[in-house]
Design a protein around this motif. Structure first.
Motif, mmCIF file in Angstrom:
data_model
loop_
_atom_site.group_PDB
_atom_site.id
_atom_site.type_symbol
_atom_site.label_atom_id
_atom_site.label_comp_id
_atom_site.label_asym_id
_atom_site.label_seq_id
_atom_site.Cartn_x
_atom_site.Cartn_y
_atom_site.Cartn_z
ATOM 1 N N ARG A 118 10.334 -61.942 -24.424
ATOM 2 C CA ARG A 118 9.233 -62.015 -24.114
ATOM 3 C C ARG A 118 9.082 -62.206 -22.607
ATOM 4 N NH1 ARG A 118 4.352 -64.888 -23.785
ATOM 5 N NH2 ARG A 118 4.377 -64.146 -21.315
ATOM 6 N N THR B 122 13.086 -63.543 -21.414
ATOM 7 C CA THR B 122 14.548 -64.072 -22.749
ATOM 8 C C THR B 122 15.081 -63.289 -23.736
ATOM 9 O OG1 THR B 122 12.297 -64.595 -24.133
ATOM 10 C CG2 THR B 122 13.545 -66.151 -22.171
ATOM 11 N N ALA C 59 5.541 -68.985 -15.706
ATOM 12 C CA ALA C 59 4.119 -68.366 -16.207
ATOM 13 C C ALA C 59 4.842 -67.512 -17.359
ATOM 14 C CB ALA C 59 3.043 -67.781 -14.980
ATOM 15 N N GLN C 60 3.166 -67.558 -18.180
ATOM 16 C CA GLN C 60 3.329 -66.317 -18.960
ATOM 17 C C GLN C 60 2.920 -64.903 -18.394
ATOM 18 O OE1 GLN C 60 1.595 -67.566 -22.455
ATOM 19 N NE2 GLN C 60 3.253 -68.558 -23.415
ATOM 20 N N ASP C 61 2.261 -65.043 -17.079
ATOM 21 C CA ASP C 61 1.703 -63.909 -16.630
ATOM 22 C C ASP C 61 1.984 -63.952 -15.328
ATOM 23 O OD1 ASP C 61 -1.199 -64.777 -15.264
ATOM 24 O OD2 ASP C 61 -0.519 -66.411 -16.153
ATOM 25 N N VAL D 217 3.745 -72.777 -17.877
ATOM 26 C CA VAL D 217 4.816 -72.970 -19.329
ATOM 27 C C VAL D 217 5.988 -73.845 -18.643
ATOM 28 C CG1 VAL D 217 3.639 -71.084 -20.550
ATOM 29 C CG2 VAL D 217 5.719 -71.539 -19.752
ATOM 30 N N ARG E 126 -1.345 -69.170 -16.338
ATOM 31 C CA ARG E 126 -0.706 -70.675 -17.743
ATOM 32 C C ARG E 126 0.709 -70.318 -17.276
ATOM 33 N NH1 ARG E 126 -3.250 -65.433 -19.470
ATOM 34 N NH2 ARG E 126 -1.452 -64.400 -19.563
ATOM 35 N N ARG F 133 10.198 -61.345 -11.726
ATOM 36 C CA ARG F 133 9.975 -60.799 -12.760
ATOM 37 C C ARG F 133 11.590 -60.723 -14.025
ATOM 38 N NH1 ARG F 133 10.944 -57.667 -17.552
ATOM 39 N NH2 ARG F 133 9.094 -57.204 -18.762
ATOM 40 N N LEU G 209 12.194 -71.808 -23.582
ATOM 41 C CA LEU G 209 10.798 -71.050 -23.749
ATOM 42 C C LEU G 209 11.367 -70.693 -25.293
ATOM 43 C CD1 LEU G 209 11.578 -69.876 -19.715
ATOM 44 C CD2 LEU G 209 10.076 -71.184 -20.622
ATOM 45 N N TYR H 217 8.537 -62.938 -18.836
ATOM 46 C CA TYR H 217 8.285 -64.668 -17.791
ATOM 47 C C TYR H 217 7.953 -64.897 -16.683
ATOM 48 C CZ TYR H 217 7.921 -67.116 -22.057
ATOM 49 O OH TYR H 217 8.189 -67.561 -23.060
ATOM 50 N N TRP H 218 7.689 -64.612 -15.386
ATOM 51 C CA TRP H 218 6.798 -64.403 -14.565
ATOM 52 C C TRP H 218 7.791 -66.174 -13.388
ATOM 53 C CZ3 TRP H 218 4.860 -62.076 -17.792
ATOM 54 C CH2 TRP H 218 4.723 -60.682 -17.284
ATOM 55 N N TYR H 219 8.734 -66.185 -12.537
ATOM 56 C CA TYR H 219 8.884 -67.732 -11.622
ATOM 57 C C TYR H 219 8.486 -67.356 -9.900
ATOM 58 C CZ TYR H 219 12.592 -64.076 -10.317
ATOM 59 O OH TYR H 219 14.032 -63.344 -10.031
#
Length: 534
Positions: A125, A145, A90-92, A99, A97, A142, A121, A127-129
């Motif tokens: 920036r 890339t 996710a972007q947050d 992705v 969000r 967290r 990706l 990303y969270w997983y």
């Protein structure tokens, strides 16, 4: 060319984009093992070992977890069948969000660990997983890339750390690393220690009585299950889990992931080669199972590919080395010794011919402002305190000082290439060292600089600077600018013109939640090798 065994295993792990075996809800999209457990259930949390990410690229990274509801039991308390694990990017951090998402298999052959290589990706920036299996959801991690290869980058911050003996202190340094705003962590090695539980009794450390804070489980480790349980014991620490979840890691093994001071195909005990290779193979498998590594590092025939590179746009090129798997056996019985003709022999190698050439091919002037050599053992040629009668100083045979010809070739390559922007980071010595790197003792020119990170816990609370070893070593090595026997890590803060190295320390690791302090801070100016107090 990839061999058939690796090809079959990659297919079984899911070799397509992002490691996807099948899309969520479409278990029939790809043929599955007949014994797959499609709807696993758990009586307790299967994510006891946390989550991790690593090996970032401009378009993705690896995310890792291992299912182990009972991590110290044989098999981690798991049903011995492959099972689907869903993952989300996710972007947050609230996952509003998402992705990328998919499902992969956790195989019992790999201790129900999963290594998902996420792709496609955006560069540069965060990303969270997270992972989901059955009704259980993992903690959130967290990652980030890398910037695009041609991007202008003005700053990179990373931590250098390792040597985390479980018995010898709290992992508070990992908690402090998790609190730092970092682009990545470099773990130089000694993630686990292979020795036995020595019992609750008192012993000596640093000349003082010492009682272990916490204890290993079982004897010295030899089998695959032994190594898995030892990794699980270390991975169960919450401070270590926090550091893994906070930023992407690049990991290396040193010696204790297998056996103390092993070299190539030889151990320290005179074990027959073919028997030690069995132990080395299972140690490497367990290491892979517990690290956020790409399939390119999957052990094959008892070997792992661990030297690799990564770049942060036009600012920083990293060269991660393997100084264990290809090295010649230590000279002089692996005891601190004089630098005799054996130590100087040109055929002796720390890196092996192929890796050494690989390093030189990439270590050349280019568009990047800095290059860093990230490896396991000290490159500074440090004279040590004499032992016994006589005045001749000795040197460690396990560090680069025991492989003088290879050391000279490396520093000679840097100098001949005209590179004045190379810094080295390393560890293993359980003390902080900050050194200028000279081609030979007394040479007038500085070729590069080394920040050697102390241990997370190994050596326990330490003695600071007030010990004979510290005073004598400082007096014998004018190129050594700082050292201390305290636990902690190195923080590297790199901008376009100056590299700052901070030696971070904790006064005690035998008590929890100590604050971190700054022991020393140095600057290296691009184009001007050498440490300057900052």
């Amino acid at each position: 060319m990839i061999d058939s065994r690796r090809r079959r295993l990659m297919q079984a792990l899911g070799a397509g984009t992002a490691g996807v075996l099948f899309a969520p809800g479409l278990l029939a999209a790809t043929p599955l093992p007949r014994n797959v457990l499609e709807k696993p259930t758990f009586e307790c949390d299967p994510f006891t070992l946390g989550v991790a990410s690593g090996e970032p690229a401009a378009d993705g990274f690896v995310i890792w977890t291992r299912l182990a509801p009972q991590p110290l039991e044989q098999g981690g308390g798991m049903t011995m069948r492959p099972m689907p694990v869903k993952w989300e990017i996710a972007q947050d951090d609230a996952f509003r969000r998402i992705v990328r998402s998919g499902t992969t298999l956790a195989h019992p052959e790999l201790a129900h660990s999963v290594h998902v290589e996420v792709e496609d990706l955006a560069p540069g920036r965060p990303y969270w997983y997270r992972f989901i299996v059955g009704d259980a959801t993992s903690p959130t991690g967290r990652s980030a890339t890398l910037p695009a290869a041609d991007a202008r980058v003005d700053r990179v911050r990373f931590a250098v750390a390792g040597c985390q003996h479980y018995e010898e202190g709290h992992y508070t340094a990992w908690r402090r690393i998790a609190e730092e705003p970092l682009d990545f962590v470099f773990h130089y090695g000694d993630y686990i220690y292979e020795g036995p539980d020595n019992g609750p009794g008192e012993r000596r450390m640093n000349g003082r009585p010492f009682t272990p804070l916490r204890r290993h489980v079982g004897g010295e480790i030899y089998s695959l299950d032994d190594y898995r349980r030892r990794h699980a014991l270390y991975r169960s620490d919450r401070d270590l889990q926090a550091a893994h979840a906070a930023a992407p890691w690049f990991v290396s093994f040193d010696d204790h992931e297998i056996d103390n001071n092993w070299a190539g195909e030889i151990d320290q005990d005179g074990t027959p080669r073919e028997l030690f290779l069995l132990r080395r193979a299972v140690g490497m498998q367990a290491f892979y199972e517990h690290m956020p590594l790409r399939r390119a590092s999957l052990p094959v025939n008892g070997r792992m590919r661990m030297h690799r590179r990564a770049a942060w746009g036009d600012l920083l090129q990293t060269h991660f080395l393997d100084t264990r798997q290809y090295r010649s056996d230590q000279a002089n019985g692996d005891r601190d010794a004089l630098q005799d003709e054996v130590v100087r022999a040109p055929e002796r190698s720390m890196l092996g011919q192929e890796q050494e050439q690989w390093l030189y091919d990439g270590l050349r002037p280019d568009q990047r402002r800095w290059h860093v050599i990230a490896q396991q053992v000290g490159l500074a040629n440090l004279a040590m305190q004499p032992r016994g009668p006589g005045s001749e100083v000795t040197y460690s045979m396990d560090q680069w000082s025991g492989y003088l010809a290879n050391r000279r070739r490396l520093l000679g390559h840097i100098e001949q290439a005209g590179m004045t922007n190379v810094v080295t980071v390393s560890g293993d010595a359980h003390r902080h060292f900050a050194s200028d790197l000279l081609p030979d003792e007394g040479a007038p020119r500085v070729i590069s600089t080394e920040f050697l990170a102390t241990s997370i816990t190994s050596g326990s609370d330490g003695t600071g600077e007030e010990d004979d070893f510290n005073r004598t070593t400082r007096s014998l090595n004018p190129h050594l600018k700082a050292m201390t026997d305290k636990r902690g890590y190195v923080l590297c803060d790199v901008n376009r013109d100056v590299w700052y190295g901070e030696l971070k320390v904790l006064d005690r690791v035998m008590v929890p939640d100590e604050p971190v302090k700054l022991h020393a801070r140095f600057a290296v100016e691009r184009g001007r090798p050498g440490l300057q107090q900052a």
